[in-house]
Write a protein that holds these residues in place. Structure first.
Motif, PDB file in Angstrom:
ATOM      1  N   ALA A  74      -4.357  -5.071 -14.243  1.00  0.00           N
ATOM      2  CA  ALA A  74      -5.510  -5.699 -13.599  1.00  0.00           C
ATOM      3  C   ALA A  74      -5.149  -6.172 -12.198  1.00  0.00           C
ATOM      4  CB  ALA A  74      -6.007  -6.867 -14.451  1.00  0.00           C
ATOM      5  N   ARG A  75      -3.978  -6.799 -12.074  1.00  0.00           N
ATOM      6  CA  ARG A  75      -3.556  -7.268 -10.748  1.00  0.00           C
ATOM      7  C   ARG A  75      -3.359  -6.102  -9.788  1.00  0.00           C
ATOM      8  NH1 ARG A  75       0.577 -11.754 -13.277  1.00  0.00           N
ATOM      9  NH2 ARG A  75      -0.891 -13.524 -13.262  1.00  0.00           N
ATOM     10  N   ALA A  76      -2.764  -5.018 -10.287  1.00  0.00           N
ATOM     11  CA  ALA A  76      -2.569  -3.836  -9.439  1.00  0.00           C
ATOM     12  C   ALA A  76      -3.913  -3.235  -9.031  1.00  0.00           C
ATOM     13  CB  ALA A  76      -1.721  -2.799 -10.172  1.00  0.00           C
ATOM     14  N   LEU A  77      -4.869  -3.227  -9.949  1.00  0.00           N
ATOM     15  CA  LEU A  77      -6.203  -2.694  -9.656  1.00  0.00           C
ATOM     16  C   LEU A  77      -6.892  -3.501  -8.571  1.00  0.00           C
ATOM     17  CD1 LEU A  77      -8.429  -0.668 -10.496  1.00  0.00           C
ATOM     18  CD2 LEU A  77      -9.165  -2.350 -12.201  1.00  0.00           C
ATOM     19  N   LEU A  78      -6.803  -4.830  -8.663  1.00  0.00           N
ATOM     20  CA  LEU A  78      -7.429  -5.688  -7.655  1.00  0.00           C
ATOM     21  C   LEU A  78      -6.750  -5.530  -6.303  1.00  0.00           C
ATOM     22  CD1 LEU A  78      -7.946  -8.906  -9.797  1.00  0.00           C
ATOM     23  CD2 LEU A  78      -9.707  -7.304  -9.025  1.00  0.00           C
ATOM     24  N   ARG A  79      -5.425  -5.443  -6.322  1.00  0.00           N
ATOM     25  CA  ARG A  79      -4.713  -5.261  -5.058  1.00  0.00           C
ATOM     26  C   ARG A  79      -5.082  -3.934  -4.410  1.00  0.00           C
ATOM     27  NH1 ARG A  79       1.514  -6.727  -3.747  1.00  0.00           N
ATOM     28  NH2 ARG A  79       1.707  -5.612  -1.781  1.00  0.00           N
ATOM     29  N   SER A  80      -5.178  -2.880  -5.231  1.00  0.00           N
ATOM     30  CA  SER A  80      -5.554  -1.573  -4.705  1.00  0.00           C
ATOM     31  C   SER A  80      -6.957  -1.610  -4.114  1.00  0.00           C
ATOM     32  CB  SER A  80      -5.473  -0.529  -5.826  1.00  0.00           C
ATOM     33  OG  SER A  80      -5.877   0.736  -5.358  1.00  0.00           O
ATOM     34  N   ALA A  81      -7.872  -2.326  -4.774  1.00  0.00           N
ATOM     35  CA  ALA A  81      -9.239  -2.430  -4.255  1.00  0.00           C
ATOM     36  C   ALA A  81      -9.261  -3.188  -2.934  1.00  0.00           C
ATOM     37  CB  ALA A  81     -10.134  -3.122  -5.282  1.00  0.00           C
ATOM     38  N   ASP A  82      -8.478  -4.277  -2.849  1.00  0.00           N
ATOM     39  CA  ASP A  82      -8.417  -5.045  -1.602  1.00  0.00           C
ATOM     40  C   ASP A  82      -7.861  -4.190  -0.469  1.00  0.00           C
ATOM     41  OD1 ASP A  82      -9.444  -7.274  -2.836  1.00  0.00           O
ATOM     42  OD2 ASP A  82      -7.482  -8.226  -3.170  1.00  0.00           O
ATOM     43  N   GLN A  83      -6.814  -3.414  -0.775  1.00  0.00           N
ATOM     44  CA  GLN A  83      -6.224  -2.556   0.257  1.00  0.00           C
ATOM     45  C   GLN A  83      -7.196  -1.472   0.696  1.00  0.00           C
ATOM     46  OE1 GLN A  83      -2.578  -1.199  -1.516  1.00  0.00           O
ATOM     47  NE2 GLN A  83      -1.426  -3.023  -0.939  1.00  0.00           N
ATOM     48  N   ALA A  84      -7.933  -0.912  -0.248  1.00  0.00           N
ATOM     49  CA  ALA A  84      -8.905   0.118   0.099  1.00  0.00           C
ATOM     50  C   ALA A  84      -9.985  -0.443   1.014  1.00  0.00           C
ATOM     51  CB  ALA A  84      -9.534   0.694  -1.175  1.00  0.00           C
ATOM     52  N   ALA A  85     -10.444  -1.657   0.699  1.00  0.00           N
ATOM     53  CA  ALA A  85     -11.460  -2.285   1.543  1.00  0.00           C
ATOM     54  C   ALA A  85     -10.909  -2.587   2.931  1.00  0.00           C
ATOM     55  CB  ALA A  85     -11.959  -3.568   0.871  1.00  0.00           C
ATOM     56  N   ALA A  86      -9.666  -3.102   2.978  1.00  0.00           N
ATOM     57  CA  ALA A  86      -9.063  -3.441   4.271  1.00  0.00           C
ATOM     58  C   ALA A  86      -8.875  -2.198   5.131  1.00  0.00           C
ATOM     59  CB  ALA A  86      -7.729  -4.149   4.052  1.00  0.00           C
ATOM     60  N   ARG A  87      -8.410  -1.107   4.507  1.00  0.00           N
ATOM     61  CA  ARG A  87      -8.192   0.122   5.270  1.00  0.00           C
ATOM     62  C   ARG A  87      -9.513   0.713   5.754  1.00  0.00           C
ATOM     63  NH1 ARG A  87      -3.641   2.358   1.018  1.00  0.00           N
ATOM     64  NH2 ARG A  87      -1.919   1.092   1.814  1.00  0.00           N
ATOM     65  N   THR A  88     -10.548   0.588   4.945  1.00  0.00           N
ATOM     66  CA  THR A  88     -11.857   1.088   5.349  1.00  0.00           C
ATOM     67  C   THR A  88     -12.390   0.281   6.527  1.00  0.00           C
ATOM     68  OG1 THR A  88     -12.323   1.782   3.084  1.00  0.00           O
ATOM     69  CG2 THR A  88     -14.202   1.554   4.566  1.00  0.00           C
ATOM     70  N   ARG A  89     -12.246  -1.062   6.453  1.00  0.00           N
ATOM     71  CA  ARG A  89     -12.686  -1.904   7.577  1.00  0.00           C
ATOM     72  C   ARG A  89     -11.888  -1.576   8.831  1.00  0.00           C
ATOM     73  NH1 ARG A  89     -12.892  -5.959   3.488  1.00  0.00           N
ATOM     74  NH2 ARG A  89     -10.796  -6.652   4.082  1.00  0.00           N
ATOM     75  N   ALA A  90     -10.571  -1.337   8.653  1.00  0.00           N
ATOM     76  CA  ALA A  90      -9.739  -1.028   9.812  1.00  0.00           C
ATOM     77  C   ALA A  90     -10.174   0.284  10.458  1.00  0.00           C
ATOM     78  CB  ALA A  90      -8.276  -0.953   9.400  1.00  0.00           C
ATOM     79  N   ALA A  91     -10.556   1.263   9.630  1.00  0.00           N
ATOM     80  CA  ALA A  91     -11.010   2.538  10.177  1.00  0.00           C
ATOM     81  C   ALA A  91     -12.338   2.391  10.892  1.00  0.00           C
ATOM     82  CB  ALA A  91     -11.121   3.572   9.052  1.00  0.00           C
ATOM     83  N   ALA A  92     -13.184   1.494  10.380  1.00  0.00           N
ATOM     84  CA  ALA A  92     -14.484   1.271  11.003  1.00  0.00           C
ATOM     85  C   ALA A  92     -14.387   0.390  12.237  1.00  0.00           C
ATOM     86  CB  ALA A  92     -15.443   0.636   9.992  1.00  0.00           C
ATOM     87  N   GLN A  93     -13.282  -0.371  12.361  1.00  0.00           N
ATOM     88  CA  GLN A  93     -13.089  -1.273  13.492  1.00  0.00           C
ATOM     89  C   GLN A  93     -11.733  -0.986  14.133  1.00  0.00           C
ATOM     90  OE1 GLN A  93     -13.357  -5.027  11.466  1.00  0.00           O
ATOM     91  NE2 GLN A  93     -15.562  -5.160  11.751  1.00  0.00           N
ATOM     92  N   PRO A  94     -11.600   0.179  14.758  1.00  0.00           N
ATOM     93  CA  PRO A  94     -10.291   0.549  15.292  1.00  0.00           C
ATOM     94  C   PRO A  94      -9.835  -0.320  16.457  1.00  0.00           C
ATOM     95  CG  PRO A  94     -11.981   2.096  16.007  1.00  0.00           C
ATOM     96  CD  PRO A  94     -12.615   1.207  14.993  1.00  0.00           C
ATOM     97  N   SER A  95     -10.710  -1.158  16.974  1.00  0.00           N
ATOM     98  CA  SER A  95     -10.333  -1.999  18.108  1.00  0.00           C
ATOM     99  C   SER A  95     -10.022  -3.426  17.671  1.00  0.00           C
ATOM    100  CB  SER A  95     -11.446  -1.998  19.158  1.00  0.00           C
ATOM    101  OG  SER A  95     -11.538  -0.737  19.763  1.00  0.00           O
ATOM    102  N   ARG A  96      -9.517  -3.586  16.472  1.00  0.00           N
ATOM    103  CA  ARG A  96      -9.155  -4.910  15.967  1.00  0.00           C
ATOM    104  C   ARG A  96      -7.711  -4.887  15.471  1.00  0.00           C
ATOM    105  NH1 ARG A  96     -11.644  -9.542  13.730  1.00  0.00           N
ATOM    106  NH2 ARG A  96     -10.362 -10.561  12.152  1.00  0.00           N
ATOM    107  N   ILE A  97      -6.947  -5.928  15.795  1.00  0.00           N
ATOM    108  CA  ILE A  97      -5.570  -6.058  15.319  1.00  0.00           C
ATOM    109  C   ILE A  97      -5.293  -7.529  15.054  1.00  0.00           C
ATOM    110  CG2 ILE A  97      -4.648  -6.201  17.677  1.00  0.00           C
ATOM    111  CD1 ILE A  97      -2.098  -4.840  16.629  1.00  0.00           C
ATOM    112  N   THR A  98      -4.580  -7.806  13.968  1.00  0.00           N
ATOM    113  CA  THR A  98      -4.157  -9.168  13.643  1.00  0.00           C
ATOM    114  C   THR A  98      -2.640  -9.207  13.661  1.00  0.00           C
ATOM    115  OG1 THR A  98      -6.110  -9.543  12.265  1.00  0.00           O
ATOM    116  CG2 THR A  98      -4.252 -11.038  11.967  1.00  0.00           C
ATOM    117  N   ILE A  99      -2.102 -10.123  14.440  1.00  0.00           N
ATOM    118  CA  ILE A  99      -0.659 -10.234  14.637  1.00  0.00           C
ATOM    119  C   ILE A  99      -0.165 -11.507  13.952  1.00  0.00           C
ATOM    120  CG2 ILE A  99       1.158 -10.517  16.358  1.00  0.00           C
ATOM    121  CD1 ILE A  99      -0.975  -9.032  18.263  1.00  0.00           C
TER     122      ILE A  99
END
Length: 291
Positions: free
Chosen positions: A73-98
């Motif tokens: 369950a924890r791995a599933l939630l982490r995978s979902a969070d990563q998928a959402a983050a990567r999708t947002r990053a692809a949709a917002q290529p001009s954003r970076i967090t340092i």
């Protein structure tokens, strides 16, 4: 057998109940009514065809099936969070967090990146000493300026500069005021232990060059707790010079520590991340973050 259509919200509820081992406290943390939480868990159990939790007089406990499902369950939630983050990053290529950790300054490189990329959304985020790798892999940050040691699998790591390691002691310590000290001077001094094995060995210099173990001190996680132990005269500590800022609080002082290698300040990013903003920040960091 038909595929199971799992509701991630219910999976998250289950992990919180498993963490608290108590429906009431989990419901409070989730800000839902306890009867509703119980119904949601039962619905998840029906989806899975297995009972996950047993109620006890003390709260609740995982069944054998629950023990098996929890890491999945924890791995599933982490995978979902990563998928959402990567999708947002692809949709917002001009954003970076340092990200950056205690005692490290990223401002010159961040300002330069903003000048070079005026249309980019450049954010910064302070991280605890033990968060950088997880924060990168979870996509909370895209680059981190931190200190070694750090587990590098899955990361691309660039050394920016070396930073001396110094001894942190209370003002009334017998060594306070000396121009420098060596490991022999603190051979019998307790040094706080850290929960991370790599950091524990590196910052306690354990074992010592002659193979002897470093004297054990109390186990600490927070830097503030370590400073309090040292101020109270219960231990001394080896720290990076930049973390002290010369003097982290008025009842502590630092002394140069001779005969040991300096620590390394590094820039870490996700391996394989070839985003233009990550590459641009790496150039800025290498040019401007020199200690």
């Amino acid at each position: 057998m038909p595929p199971v259509d799992l509701d991630l919200r219910l999976v998250r509820y289950f992990t919180v109940v498993a963490e608290y081992r108590h429906f009431g406290r989990a419901a409070e943390a989730l800000r839902v009514a306890q009867p509703s939480l119980s119904r949601q868990i039962r619905h998840l159990e029906q989806q899975l065809g297995a009972r996950l939790l047993d109620r006890t007089p003390q709260g609740s406990r995982l069944t054998e099936a629950g023990e098996v499902f929890l890491p999945q369950a924890r791995a599933l939630l982490r995978s979902a969070d990563q998928a959402a983050a990567r999708t947002r990053a692809a949709a917002q290529p001009s954003r970076i967090t340092i990200g950056y950790t205690i005692g490290l300054i990223v401002t010159p490189a961040v300002r330069q990146l903003r000048r070079e990329q005026p249309d980019a959304d450049v954010q910064t985020l302070h991280l605890d000493w033990n968060e950088p790798r997880e924060a990168l892999l979870d996509h909370r940050v895209d680059a981190v300026v931190t200190r070694m040691p750090i587990r590098t699998n899955g990361l691309h790591v660039t050394v920016l500069y070396d930073e001396p390691r110094v001894l942190l002691v209370p003002l009334d310590h017998r060594l306070a005021g000396k121009e420098s000290v060596t490991l022999d001077d603190i051979a019998g001094e307790p040094i706080p232990r850290l929960p991370d094995p790599a950091w524990n060995a590196y910052w306690r210099i354990d074992p010592r060059p002659d193979g002897s173990p470093a004297p054990d001190g109390p186990l600490v996680e927070a830097i503030e707790d370590k400073n309090e132990l040292i101020a109270a005269g219960q231990a001394v500590a080896v720290i990076p010079a930049g973390m002290a800022g010369g003097r982290p609080r008025p009842d502590l002082t630092t002394i140069p520590l001779d005969g040991i290698e300096p620590s390394h300040v590094v820039l870490a990013t996700r391996a394989g991340d070839r985003g233009r903003l990550v590459a641009a920040f790496r150039r800025c960091a290498q040019a401007l973050l020199t200690g």
